[in-house]
Design an enzyme around this catalytic site. Structure first.
Site, PDB file in Angstrom:
ATOM      1  N   ARG A 252       0.844  -1.180   0.000  1.00 43.90           N
ATOM      2  CA  ARG A 252       0.000   0.000   0.000  1.00 43.90           C
ATOM      3  C   ARG A 252       0.884   1.238   0.000  1.00 43.90           C
ATOM      4  O   ARG A 252       1.886   1.296   0.735  1.00 43.90           O
ATOM      5  CB  ARG A 252      -0.932   0.019   1.232  1.00 43.90           C
ATOM      6  CG  ARG A 252      -1.989  -1.054   1.226  1.00 43.90           C
ATOM      7  CD  ARG A 252      -3.040  -0.817   0.148  1.00 43.90           C
ATOM      8  NE  ARG A 252      -4.131  -1.781   0.184  1.00 43.90           N
ATOM      9  CZ  ARG A 252      -4.159  -2.915  -0.508  1.00 43.90           C
ATOM     10  NH1 ARG A 252      -3.137  -3.225  -1.294  1.00 43.90           N
ATOM     11  NH2 ARG A 252      -5.188  -3.723  -0.430  1.00 43.90           N
ATOM     12  N   GLU A 280      -2.742   7.670  -4.759  1.00 42.20           N
ATOM     13  CA  GLU A 280      -2.929   6.763  -5.891  1.00 42.20           C
ATOM     14  C   GLU A 280      -4.272   7.072  -6.550  1.00 42.20           C
ATOM     15  O   GLU A 280      -5.301   7.028  -5.853  1.00 42.20           O
ATOM     16  CB  GLU A 280      -2.904   5.301  -5.414  1.00 42.20           C
ATOM     17  CG  GLU A 280      -2.888   4.301  -6.559  1.00 42.20           C
ATOM     18  CD  GLU A 280      -2.764   2.867  -6.061  1.00 42.20           C
ATOM     19  OE1 GLU A 280      -1.693   2.257  -6.269  1.00 42.20           O
ATOM     20  OE2 GLU A 280      -3.741   2.375  -5.458  1.00 42.20           O
ATOM     21  N   HIS A 299      -0.504  -0.219 -10.189  1.00 38.21           N
ATOM     22  CA  HIS A 299      -1.138  -1.232  -9.339  1.00 38.21           C
ATOM     23  C   HIS A 299      -1.470  -2.495 -10.140  1.00 38.21           C
ATOM     24  O   HIS A 299      -2.618  -2.962 -10.169  1.00 38.21           O
ATOM     25  CB  HIS A 299      -2.403  -0.656  -8.698  1.00 38.21           C
ATOM     26  CG  HIS A 299      -2.713  -1.248  -7.351  1.00 38.21           C
ATOM     27  ND1 HIS A 299      -3.177  -0.510  -6.301  1.00 38.21           N
ATOM     28  CD2 HIS A 299      -2.630  -2.524  -6.889  1.00 38.21           C
ATOM     29  CE1 HIS A 299      -3.367  -1.287  -5.244  1.00 38.21           C
ATOM     30  NE2 HIS A 299      -3.035  -2.516  -5.589  1.00 38.21           N
TER      31      HIS A 299
END
Length: 341
Positions: A252, A280, A299
């Site tokens: 993360r 993000e 991602h």
């Protein structure tokens, strides 16, 4: 929102995700489990569709809205949620636990692609692939004495999560003879020995993150996102990583101080491979995108494209276990949330 329903089982996820995670043959397997054909229809109401009144099992995925009280009131017979993706934190509310609904996640199925991605990046980082590529692009052929290999390199693993453990196993299986350091306050000495198996000396548990940072050539992040891990790898710890080191984050973005890492990479002291960032998505024009010693990907480490089918297959099998009264292999308990991604 796309919803597929079959005899007490409904699949709710985004329309694009449905085609990747639950293609027609997997929906047919659900039909065989339930005895009725699966109908697919797009509804603006999403989970508020009245047809959910008879649903006992909900198969969810990316694109499904949070399971709030208003949503659950539309599904009074709901007994289980099978999530065909990884993290459930954004999906499952307190109301789900209050109603005694069983929750299961495909996090284990999703862990495989992330671990494979991480191990590939570690191999590239061990050979200084980014600095070497930058030198080559500048017209310089790096001398043999400048090149580094993987053998004997020290990899610091932050977090013995599902993915962290797979990464450790992959490192131990490598012929490179990596030295593996592990920082995880929830892991004791005995568990570390199990991770090391017969090669205990190749998995060393450290008490303090600072000790890991000082010793590691490569630091890879696999901790969950919690208040305690917010910016765990901050500027102070990043400064301890030896010159020429690499930071890898497939967990993360909030666990790493993005601004501090950007400064370290801009100086040329560290390199980074980032599949997640904070924020993000990362803002356009950010320096991290421009640095030759940094690779930022959107991602993609988790199940993507053809890999999404793994999640759907797992979900169908989990529904089968639920209908047979067997233990759900991906069951998540409320008390575990603090240690999950």
């Amino acid at each position: 929102m796309t919803e597929a329903r079959a005899d007490g089982v409904a699949v709710v996820m985004g329309a694009e995700e449905l085609g990747v995670v639950m293609p027609s043959d997997l929906r047919e397997r659900l039909r065989e489990l339930t005895g009725r054909a699966v109908s697919v229809n797009v509804t603006p109401e999403g989970l508020e569709n009245p047809e959910l009144e008879d649903v006992e099992v909900l198969v969810t995925g990316w694109g499904c809205p949070p399971l709030t009280k208003a949503v659950l009131d539309r599904a009074p017979r709901l007994k289980a949620v099978v999530h065909a993706a990884g993290s459930i934190k954004w999906l499952v509310t307190e109301e789900v636990w209050a109603r005694g609904i069983v929750v299961s996640s495909a996090a284990e199925a999703n862990a495989g692609p992330v671990a494979d991605f991480t191990l590939a990046v570690i191999a590239l980082a061990a050979k200084d692939a980014l600095p070497m590529a930058a030198a080559y692009a500048d017209g310089r052929w790096p001398a043999f004495t400048e090149r580094r290999g993987a053998d004997g390199r020290t990899v610091g693993v932050i977090g013995a999560s599902r993915i962290g453990r797979r990464v450790i196993a992959g490192l131990r299986a490598s012929a490179a003879g990596y030295r593996v350091l592990l920082y995880d306050p929830y892991v004791g000495t005995e568990d570390t020995e199990r991770l090391g198996a017969t090669g205990v000396e190749r998995v060393e548990r450290v008490e303090h993150l600072a000790d890991l940072c000082r010793a590691a050539d490569i630091v890879t992040v696999h901790a969950p996102e919690t208040p305690e891990t917010h910016r765990l790898l901050d500027g102070e710890h990043l400064a301890l990583i030896p010159d020429g080191g690499t930071v890898i984050n497939t967990a993360r973005g909030s666990i790493v101080d993005t601004e501090a890492l950007e400064r370290e990479c801009a100086s040329g002291r560290l390199s980074a491979w980032l599949d997640v960032t904070d924020p993000e998505p990362l803002e356009r024009g950010r320096l991290l995108f421009q640095l030759p010693n940094v690779m930022v990907t959107p991602h993609i480490a988790g199940a993507q494209g053809s890999e999404g089918r793994r999640l759907g297959r797992w979900a169908v099998e989990e529904v089968g276990r639920w209908r047979r009264g067997e233990r759900l292999v991906g069951e998540v308990r409320r008390e575990e949330l603090g240690r999950l991604a």
